[in-house]
Design a protein around this motif. Structure first.
Motif, PDB file in Angstrom:
ATOM      1  N   ASP A   1      53.542   2.959 -35.061  1.00  0.00           N
ATOM      2  CA  ASP A   1      53.593   2.419 -33.709  1.00  0.00           C
ATOM      3  C   ASP A   1      55.556   2.318 -33.012  1.00  0.00           C
ATOM      4  OD1 ASP A   1      51.039   1.035 -33.254  1.00  0.00           O
ATOM      5  OD2 ASP A   1      51.074   0.843 -34.781  1.00  0.00           O
TER       6      ASP A   1
ATOM      7  N   THR B   1      58.015   3.302 -27.991  1.00  0.00           N
ATOM      8  CA  THR B   1      58.790   2.956 -27.374  1.00  0.00           C
ATOM      9  C   THR B   1      57.392   3.800 -25.815  1.00  0.00           C
ATOM     10  OG1 THR B   1      60.545   2.262 -27.564  1.00  0.00           O
ATOM     11  CG2 THR B   1      59.667   1.998 -25.227  1.00  0.00           C
TER      12      THR B   1
ATOM     13  N   ASN C   1      53.736   2.879 -26.388  1.00  0.00           N
ATOM     14  CA  ASN C   1      53.777   1.730 -27.019  1.00  0.00           C
ATOM     15  C   ASN C   1      53.079   1.743 -25.334  1.00  0.00           C
ATOM     16  OD1 ASN C   1      52.462   0.484 -29.456  1.00  0.00           O
ATOM     17  ND2 ASN C   1      54.544   2.747 -29.724  1.00  0.00           N
TER      18      ASN C   1
ATOM     19  N   ALA D   1      50.389   0.366 -22.601  1.00  0.00           N
ATOM     20  CA  ALA D   1      49.636  -1.240 -22.518  1.00  0.00           C
ATOM     21  C   ALA D   1      49.230  -1.536 -20.916  1.00  0.00           C
ATOM     22  CB  ALA D   1      51.134  -2.027 -22.986  1.00  0.00           C
TER      23      ALA D   1
ATOM     24  N   HIS E   1      43.676  -9.557 -23.719  1.00  0.00           N
ATOM     25  CA  HIS E   1      43.847  -9.452 -25.344  1.00  0.00           C
ATOM     26  C   HIS E   1      43.322 -10.517 -25.700  1.00  0.00           C
ATOM     27  CE1 HIS E   1      47.117 -12.297 -23.709  1.00  0.00           C
ATOM     28  NE2 HIS E   1      47.516 -12.394 -24.519  1.00  0.00           N
TER      29      HIS E   1
ATOM     30  N   ARG F   1      44.632  -5.600 -37.428  1.00  0.00           N
ATOM     31  CA  ARG F   1      45.271  -4.903 -36.184  1.00  0.00           C
ATOM     32  C   ARG F   1      44.900  -3.483 -35.618  1.00  0.00           C
ATOM     33  NH1 ARG F   1      50.952  -3.191 -37.841  1.00  0.00           N
ATOM     34  NH2 ARG F   1      49.523  -3.568 -39.954  1.00  0.00           N
TER      35      ARG F   1
ATOM     36  N   ILE G   1      47.629  -8.536 -33.264  1.00  0.00           N
ATOM     37  CA  ILE G   1      47.048  -8.060 -31.910  1.00  0.00           C
ATOM     38  C   ILE G   1      47.638  -5.780 -31.996  1.00  0.00           C
ATOM     39  CG2 ILE G   1      48.573  -7.696 -29.454  1.00  0.00           C
ATOM     40  CD1 ILE G   1      46.835 -10.228 -29.753  1.00  0.00           C
ATOM     41  N   PRO G   2      47.442  -5.501 -31.745  1.00  0.00           N
ATOM     42  CA  PRO G   2      47.354  -4.002 -31.675  1.00  0.00           C
ATOM     43  C   PRO G   2      48.831  -3.829 -31.452  1.00  0.00           C
ATOM     44  CG  PRO G   2      45.484  -3.887 -31.204  1.00  0.00           C
ATOM     45  CD  PRO G   2      45.995  -5.565 -30.891  1.00  0.00           C
ATOM     46  N   ALA G   3      49.845  -3.116 -31.380  1.00  0.00           N
ATOM     47  CA  ALA G   3      50.908  -2.334 -31.483  1.00  0.00           C
ATOM     48  C   ALA G   3      51.195  -2.054 -29.849  1.00  0.00           C
ATOM     49  CB  ALA G   3      51.560  -1.722 -32.223  1.00  0.00           C
ATOM     50  N   TRP G   4      49.958  -1.610 -29.468  1.00  0.00           N
ATOM     51  CA  TRP G   4      49.867  -1.017 -28.280  1.00  0.00           C
ATOM     52  C   TRP G   4      49.201  -1.959 -27.158  1.00  0.00           C
ATOM     53  CZ3 TRP G   4      44.813  -1.235 -26.883  1.00  0.00           C
ATOM     54  CH2 TRP G   4      44.406  -0.926 -28.386  1.00  0.00           C
ATOM     55  N   LEU G   5      49.570  -3.100 -27.503  1.00  0.00           N
ATOM     56  CA  LEU G   5      48.479  -4.160 -26.437  1.00  0.00           C
ATOM     57  C   LEU G   5      49.650  -5.262 -26.593  1.00  0.00           C
ATOM     58  CD1 LEU G   5      46.399  -3.755 -24.900  1.00  0.00           C
ATOM     59  CD2 LEU G   5      45.258  -5.663 -27.236  1.00  0.00           C
TER      60      LEU G   5
ATOM     61  N   PRO H   1      53.533  -5.354 -25.380  1.00  0.00           N
ATOM     62  CA  PRO H   1      53.907  -5.571 -23.984  1.00  0.00           C
ATOM     63  C   PRO H   1      52.977  -6.434 -23.216  1.00  0.00           C
ATOM     64  CG  PRO H   1      54.186  -2.977 -24.579  1.00  0.00           C
ATOM     65  CD  PRO H   1      53.025  -3.799 -25.432  1.00  0.00           C
ATOM     66  N   VAL H   2      51.791  -6.096 -23.219  1.00  0.00           N
ATOM     67  CA  VAL H   2      51.164  -7.378 -22.636  1.00  0.00           C
ATOM     68  C   VAL H   2      51.054  -8.600 -23.246  1.00  0.00           C
ATOM     69  CG1 VAL H   2      48.871  -7.468 -21.099  1.00  0.00           C
ATOM     70  CG2 VAL H   2      49.417  -4.852 -21.529  1.00  0.00           C
ATOM     71  N   VAL H   3      50.480  -8.672 -23.791  1.00  0.00           N
ATOM     72  CA  VAL H   3      50.130  -9.849 -24.398  1.00  0.00           C
ATOM     73  C   VAL H   3      51.670 -10.578 -24.274  1.00  0.00           C
ATOM     74  CG1 VAL H   3      50.189 -10.895 -26.885  1.00  0.00           C
ATOM     75  CG2 VAL H   3      48.846  -8.821 -26.583  1.00  0.00           C
TER      76      VAL H   3
ATOM     77  N   TRP I   1      52.493 -11.705 -20.934  1.00  0.00           N
ATOM     78  CA  TRP I   1      51.828 -12.676 -20.772  1.00  0.00           C
ATOM     79  C   TRP I   1      52.993 -14.024 -21.121  1.00  0.00           C
ATOM     80  CZ3 TRP I   1      48.643 -16.951 -21.716  1.00  0.00           C
ATOM     81  CH2 TRP I   1      48.064 -17.654 -20.866  1.00  0.00           C
ATOM     82  N   TRP I   2      52.707 -14.059 -22.363  1.00  0.00           N
ATOM     83  CA  TRP I   2      53.020 -15.168 -22.833  1.00  0.00           C
ATOM     84  C   TRP I   2      54.469 -15.604 -22.566  1.00  0.00           C
ATOM     85  CZ3 TRP I   2      50.131 -18.826 -25.309  1.00  0.00           C
ATOM     86  CH2 TRP I   2      48.885 -18.362 -25.725  1.00  0.00           C
TER      87      TRP I   2
ATOM     88  N   TRP J   1      61.989 -13.044 -22.175  1.00  0.00           N
ATOM     89  CA  TRP J   1      60.754 -11.889 -22.631  1.00  0.00           C
ATOM     90  C   TRP J   1      61.712 -11.484 -24.053  1.00  0.00           C
ATOM     91  CZ3 TRP J   1      57.322  -7.694 -21.706  1.00  0.00           C
ATOM     92  CH2 TRP J   1      57.849  -6.681 -21.952  1.00  0.00           C
TER      93      TRP J   1
ATOM     94  N   TRP K   1      60.080 -10.862 -27.753  1.00  0.00           N
ATOM     95  CA  TRP K   1      60.401  -9.692 -28.502  1.00  0.00           C
ATOM     96  C   TRP K   1      60.914  -9.911 -29.383  1.00  0.00           C
ATOM     97  CZ3 TRP K   1      57.660  -5.579 -28.317  1.00  0.00           C
ATOM     98  CH2 TRP K   1      56.534  -5.261 -27.218  1.00  0.00           C
TER      99      TRP K   1
ATOM    100  N   ARG L   1      61.805  -1.530 -26.863  1.00  0.00           N
ATOM    101  CA  ARG L   1      60.914  -2.063 -27.841  1.00  0.00           C
ATOM    102  C   ARG L   1      61.153  -1.544 -29.687  1.00  0.00           C
ATOM    103  NH1 ARG L   1      57.390   0.635 -29.910  1.00  0.00           N
ATOM    104  NH2 ARG L   1      55.627  -0.424 -30.780  1.00  0.00           N
TER     105      ARG L   1
END
Lengths: 172, 302
Positions: free
Chosen positions: A49, A52, A55, A59, A91, A110, B28-32, B34-36, B39-40, B79, B83, B245
């Protein structure tokens, strides 16, 4: 975990990507990448993963798809809040599935959540694809990309020897 | 001992958020992500004192900037912070390292090959925890990280339990009392170990040195400079900067020598502090979005 030192082409190693489609793109990009001289020393982590581009692309794609689906089912008066709600909605299932899996003793969920999220998007896309609204275009796009990824998985399986050789050359 | 109210764990510095972060890294899957994280980070903008602290600091770093623009800059700080702590938790739980770049590698090597101990002075930037982990894996020297303890007692206990797992690779010392820690650190440096200290914040019980940062009053810890002077070791300014990232840059600058020149010890320390603040200003000025100081530094100094 494996690492590669000072080899820029390692950025594109298929093993640093998750999905077949991006692995395939990475393989092509890796062949075209040349080593650049730099005063910076680098360490590249070999982890599926790590990409960049992959992903962020996925996303953003899932977020925009989720937002479009929410806009299609919510009244116009709530639309201003939809982009923020969609960020959570995308999510939110992970919380539910993760907590249930924790109850059964699973710690690292995951993969389970990844599959579940994709299945939920597939179900939603299959339904929206049958509607007459403009959101059907988004749904067909989603189904199209999933189909493309399945084709890429077959191609990657056929190229598995080449991919492994590239990995060996770079990681050795 | 008084029992703490159940809701205190949900305060912004409460243990709930640390546990949620650990849980998210494992679920949480890694590809989700950025959205997570987007949002947080927007959710934590509701944290008024933290938001205000960053915005006030930004007015000092970016002189003449507008509050409206600084609000969005504050989001960028949140942000990046999200990360950074996620990458740190990921390493702890899954042993997944990010990609690394080294800038000023010759300074890093100089520190590695010199005889005797050394002091690394860093700031609340990027991931200093990840930097220490990287150091412990690439260096044969033992590293001791000095850091401020968590304010919340549950969070402190939780963090300490996590650090105990890493005890073989590096040691963490909490700067609760300057006197007790100073002798311990002096012995370590004299034994050839490397002591890493965050040099941009003063906590209760730590002797401060008054200076200015971006033209505003600032209190810096005097301890690292006094330690360097007593142990006769150089201070290496090292910053860990998030470049994208799962990508970090370790910036190692030229060492600062703290030399006793005359009778006035404070004056000699002042020369080294001035060099350090110059480094801080240059790094924070460039990477302002990664200076994770949530309290207005000038108000604290006042």
């Amino acid at each position: 975990m494996k690492v590669v030192r000072d080899r820029d082409e390692a950025r594109w190693l298929p093993s640093r990507h998750h999905f077949a489609l991006t692995k395939l793109v990475a393989m092509i990009a890796m062949k075209r990448t040349t080593h650049r001289d730099s005063s910076l020393k680098r360490i590249y982590a070999i982890e599926r993963d790590q990409s960049t581009l992959e992903n962020y692309s996925i996303a953003i794609w899932l977020y925009l798809t989720g937002t479009a689906y929410l806009l299609a089912v919510t009244p116009k008066v709530t639309w201003i809040l939809v982009p923020w709600i969609a960020g959570f909605a995308v999510h939110a299932p992970c919380f539910l599935i993760g907590v249930i899996a924790n109850r059964f003793g699973a710690v690292d969920n995951r993969k389970l959540n990844g599959i579940s999220t994709m299945v939920l998007f597939l179900i939603a896309s299959s339904w929206f694809a049958t509607t007459d609204s403009p959101v059907a275009i988004v749904a067909w796009l989603f189904l199209g990309i999933v189909a493309l990824n399945a084709i890429a998985a077959v191609v990657m399986w056929m190229l598995r020897g080449t991919a492994a050789a590239m990995e060996r050359r770079c990681v050795a | 001992m008084t029992r703490r109210a159940w809701w205190q764990r949900f305060l912004v510095k409460g243990v709930f958020w640390r546990q949620l972060l650990r849980w998210a890294v494992l679920n949480i899957p890694a590809w989700l992500e950025p959205v997570v994280i987007a949002w947080w980070a927007s959710f934590f903008l509701l944290w008024g004192p933290g938001r205000r602290g960053v915005m006030v600091n930004l007015t000092a770093i970016k002189a003449g900037s507008w509050a409206f623009t600084n609000f969005f800059r504050t989001y960028r700080v949140f942000w990046n912070y999200a990360w950074t702590i996620t990458d740190n938790a990921r390493y702890r739980e899954l042993q997944i390292l990010p990609d690394w770049e080294f800038d000023g590698f010759e300074n890093f090597e100089h520190m590695e090959h010199r005889e005797g101990g050394a002091i690394i002075l860093t700031a609340h930037m990027g991931s200093y925890d990840l930097g220490a982990q990287l150091f412990s894996e690439t260096s044969e020297r033992k590293i001791i990280m000095v850091r401020a303890p968590e304010v919340d007692p549950d969070t402190r206990a939780y963090e300490q339990s996590l650090h105990e797992r890493d005890a073989e690779r590096y040691r963490i010392a909490f700067n609760t009392s300057a006197g007790e820690l100073a002798l311990d650190l002096l012995t370590s440096v004299r034994n050839g170990e490397v002591v890493a200290i965050q040099g941009d914040r003063v906590t209760t019980g730590i002797s401060p040195y008054a200076t200015t940062l971006f033209g505003r009053p600032m209190l810096l810890p005097a301890g690292p400079f006094a330690l360097a002077m007593t142990a006769r070791v150089p201070i290496y300014p090292v910053f860990v900067v998030r470049r994208g990232r799962r990508r970090y840059r370790l910036v190692a600058r030229q060492p600062i020598e703290v030399v006793r020149r005359g009778r006035n010890r404070d004056e000699d320390i002042g020369i080294a502090v001035a060099q350090w603040t110059e480094q801080l200003e240059s790094v924070i000025g460039e990477w302002w979005f990664q200076w994770f100081t949530f309290e207005p530094y000038a108000e604290e100094a006042a």
